[in-house]
Design a protein around this motif. Structure first.
Motif, PDB file in Angstrom:
ATOM      1  N   PHE A 117      -2.991  15.455   1.274  1.00  0.00           N
ATOM      2  CA  PHE A 117      -3.281  13.963   1.485  1.00  0.00           C
ATOM      3  C   PHE A 117      -1.743  13.512   1.255  1.00  0.00           C
ATOM      4  CE2 PHE A 117      -3.866   9.947  -0.976  1.00  0.00           C
ATOM      5  CZ  PHE A 117      -4.586   9.152  -0.041  1.00  0.00           C
ATOM      6  N   LYS A 118      -1.543  12.329   2.077  1.00  0.00           N
ATOM      7  CA  LYS A 118      -0.189  11.839   1.983  1.00  0.00           C
ATOM      8  C   LYS A 118      -0.214  10.517   1.267  1.00  0.00           C
ATOM      9  CE  LYS A 118       1.609  13.516   6.549  1.00  0.00           C
ATOM     10  NZ  LYS A 118       2.040  13.134   7.854  1.00  0.00           N
ATOM     11  N   ALA A 119      -0.086  10.765  -0.059  1.00  0.00           N
ATOM     12  CA  ALA A 119      -0.385   9.582  -1.085  1.00  0.00           C
ATOM     13  C   ALA A 119       0.617   8.541  -0.621  1.00  0.00           C
ATOM     14  CB  ALA A 119      -0.021  10.063  -2.343  1.00  0.00           C
ATOM     15  N   GLU A 120       1.859   8.378  -0.263  1.00  0.00           N
ATOM     16  CA  GLU A 120       2.806   7.585  -0.107  1.00  0.00           C
ATOM     17  C   GLU A 120       2.236   6.624   1.078  1.00  0.00           C
ATOM     18  OE1 GLU A 120       7.465   6.708   1.362  1.00  0.00           O
ATOM     19  OE2 GLU A 120       6.636   8.844   0.950  1.00  0.00           O
ATOM     20  N   ARG A 121       1.754   7.125   2.214  1.00  0.00           N
ATOM     21  CA  ARG A 121       1.006   6.432   3.372  1.00  0.00           C
ATOM     22  C   ARG A 121       0.042   5.758   2.958  1.00  0.00           C
ATOM     23  NH1 ARG A 121       1.376   3.472   7.785  1.00  0.00           N
ATOM     24  NH2 ARG A 121      -0.694   3.267   8.688  1.00  0.00           N
ATOM     25  N   GLY A 122      -0.930   6.287   1.925  1.00  0.00           N
ATOM     26  CA  GLY A 122      -2.208   5.708   1.574  1.00  0.00           C
ATOM     27  C   GLY A 122      -1.888   4.397   0.723  1.00  0.00           C
ATOM     28  N   GLU A 123      -0.861   4.664  -0.272  1.00  0.00           N
ATOM     29  CA  GLU A 123      -0.386   3.403  -0.915  1.00  0.00           C
ATOM     30  C   GLU A 123       0.150   2.413  -0.086  1.00  0.00           C
ATOM     31  OE1 GLU A 123      -0.791   3.477  -4.165  1.00  0.00           O
ATOM     32  OE2 GLU A 123      -0.449   5.145  -5.155  1.00  0.00           O
ATOM     33  N   LYS A 124       0.778   2.586   0.750  1.00  0.00           N
ATOM     34  CA  LYS A 124       1.310   1.584   1.797  1.00  0.00           C
ATOM     35  C   LYS A 124       0.023   0.849   2.471  1.00  0.00           C
ATOM     36  CE  LYS A 124       5.846   3.272   2.938  1.00  0.00           C
ATOM     37  NZ  LYS A 124       6.670   3.687   4.019  1.00  0.00           N
ATOM     38  N   VAL A 125      -0.989   1.799   2.838  1.00  0.00           N
ATOM     39  CA  VAL A 125      -2.146   1.095   3.553  1.00  0.00           C
ATOM     40  C   VAL A 125      -2.794  -0.150   2.492  1.00  0.00           C
ATOM     41  CG1 VAL A 125      -4.486   1.487   4.343  1.00  0.00           C
ATOM     42  CG2 VAL A 125      -2.543   2.883   5.023  1.00  0.00           C
ATOM     43  N   ILE A 126      -3.159   0.372   1.229  1.00  0.00           N
ATOM     44  CA  ILE A 126      -3.581  -0.292   0.327  1.00  0.00           C
ATOM     45  C   ILE A 126      -2.810  -1.543  -0.160  1.00  0.00           C
ATOM     46  CG2 ILE A 126      -4.196  -0.398  -2.223  1.00  0.00           C
ATOM     47  CD1 ILE A 126      -4.990   2.647  -2.032  1.00  0.00           C
ATOM     48  N   THR A 127      -1.469  -1.358  -0.185  1.00  0.00           N
ATOM     49  CA  THR A 127      -0.704  -2.727  -0.559  1.00  0.00           C
ATOM     50  C   THR A 127      -0.848  -3.753   0.723  1.00  0.00           C
ATOM     51  OG1 THR A 127       0.704  -1.415  -1.747  1.00  0.00           O
ATOM     52  CG2 THR A 127       1.685  -3.434  -0.837  1.00  0.00           C
ATOM     53  N   ALA A 128      -0.707  -3.088   1.795  1.00  0.00           N
ATOM     54  CA  ALA A 128      -0.919  -4.042   2.876  1.00  0.00           C
ATOM     55  C   ALA A 128      -2.233  -4.632   3.113  1.00  0.00           C
ATOM     56  CB  ALA A 128      -0.700  -3.501   4.283  1.00  0.00           C
ATOM     57  N   VAL A 140      -6.110   1.476  -7.809  1.00  0.00           N
ATOM     58  CA  VAL A 140      -5.247   2.398  -8.158  1.00  0.00           C
ATOM     59  C   VAL A 140      -5.526   3.855  -7.009  1.00  0.00           C
ATOM     60  CG1 VAL A 140      -4.990   4.149  -9.871  1.00  0.00           C
ATOM     61  CG2 VAL A 140      -5.290   1.668 -10.675  1.00  0.00           C
ATOM     62  N   LEU A 141      -4.706   4.233  -6.765  1.00  0.00           N
ATOM     63  CA  LEU A 141      -4.789   5.598  -5.943  1.00  0.00           C
ATOM     64  C   LEU A 141      -4.603   6.763  -6.585  1.00  0.00           C
ATOM     65  CD1 LEU A 141      -5.975   6.577  -3.112  1.00  0.00           C
ATOM     66  CD2 LEU A 141      -3.475   6.335  -2.279  1.00  0.00           C
ATOM     67  N   HIS A 142      -5.520   7.698  -6.775  1.00  0.00           N
ATOM     68  CA  HIS A 142      -5.068   8.886  -7.762  1.00  0.00           C
ATOM     69  C   HIS A 142      -4.824   9.985  -6.497  1.00  0.00           C
ATOM     70  CE1 HIS A 142      -6.879   7.740 -11.440  1.00  0.00           C
ATOM     71  NE2 HIS A 142      -7.663   6.963 -10.668  1.00  0.00           N
ATOM     72  N   PRO A 143      -4.128  11.102  -6.888  1.00  0.00           N
ATOM     73  CA  PRO A 143      -3.675  12.020  -6.159  1.00  0.00           C
ATOM     74  C   PRO A 143      -5.050  12.839  -5.950  1.00  0.00           C
ATOM     75  CG  PRO A 143      -3.115  12.671  -8.441  1.00  0.00           C
ATOM     76  CD  PRO A 143      -3.587  11.181  -8.382  1.00  0.00           C
ATOM     77  N   LEU A 144      -4.706  13.840  -4.634  1.00  0.00           N
ATOM     78  CA  LEU A 144      -5.882  14.657  -4.319  1.00  0.00           C
ATOM     79  C   LEU A 144      -6.184  15.436  -5.570  1.00  0.00           C
ATOM     80  CD1 LEU A 144      -7.403  15.488  -1.615  1.00  0.00           C
ATOM     81  CD2 LEU A 144      -5.739  17.435  -1.526  1.00  0.00           C
TER      82      LEU A 144
END
Length: 240
Positions: A117-128, A140-144
């Motif tokens: 799971f690409k957490a960095e990409r997921g964080e960007k999606v959530i922020t946007a 809050v996005l947790h790691p896999l």
């Protein structure tokens, strides 16, 4: 309203990061004296003015602040197995943020088709999504997380597991929208395309989970996750 994200903002002045500075100065062409809305993602919504329109380090000054802006009257954690197609899981992250979610836990299960799971990409999606939907609280996005570890982690509230297998309890699987109660903290587990394994379902039930259904329709993982998120929002935001 155009919303900017500035984690760790401490009044009276703050420097936006390079990405937000570029959007403010070069894209929106804001200049000294212009006003903008900024959130720290922790519930505070700031009204600010530009004091230094540097496209790489835009400096702002806080003029006013509203705390607990549109705070959700409930807490919802969605634990969801990432889909084989990464775009579909990112779609869930986006929609769950728009509708309202407190935490998101990507699950690694026995039948998972994606074990990274690409957490960095997921964080960007959530922020946007947070900025687009004008929210002051950032999920809050947790790691896999391995399924069993996710089940065993402490949680203050009710916990539900949605599955397509036969009901394990005499009462059967409850319909999530009917089981949820307003104002409570809840966590909902949604499995992968191949569903949770029988052993995983049994493990969750022995740890206090309630088995649920989202209805008679057969739903994809990301669709089921969004449906559960919407159900929680409807239950908690209805007037009676």
């Amino acid at each position: 309203m155009q919303l900017f994200y500035a984690p760790g903002l401490v009044p009276p002045e703050h420097t936006l990061d390079e990405e937000e500075s570029k959007h403010c100065v070069r894209v929106l062409r804001m200049s000294v004296g212009d006003t903008l809305s900024v959130t720290d993602g922790q519930g505070s919504l700031y009204r600010c003015e530009v004091v230094d329109a540097d496209p790489r380090r835009c400096r702002i000054r806080v003029v006013a602040c509203e705390t607990e802006f549109e705070r959700m009257p409930y807490r919802l954690t969605m634990a969801v197995a990432p889909t084989k197609n990464a775009d579909r899981f990112e779609w869930f992250l986006e929609k769950a943020t728009e509708v309202g979610v407190t935490e998101i836990v990507p699950l690694e299960t026995e039948h998972s088709e994606r074990r990274s799971f690409k957490a960095e990409r997921g964080e960007k999606v959530i922020t946007a999504a947070m900025k687009q939907s004008l929210k002051a609280y950032r999920p809050v996005l947790h790691p896999l997380t391995a399924f069993r570890h996710a089940v065993e982690r402490p949680f203050e509230g009710r916990r539900f597991i949605a599955h397509c297998d036969a009901a394990r309890t005499p009462a059967g699987k409850a319909y999530l929208a009917a089981a949820l109660q307003r104002g409570e903290s809840a966590e909902v587990f949604i499995g992968p395309e191949g569903d949770f394994s029988p052993a995983e379902i049994d493990f969750a039930l022995t740890h206090g989970f309630e088995e649920i259904t989202l209805g008679p329709q057969r739903l994809r993982t990301e669709t089921a996750a969004v449906v559960a998120t919407v159900m929680a929002a409807v239950v908690n935001n209805r007037e009676s």
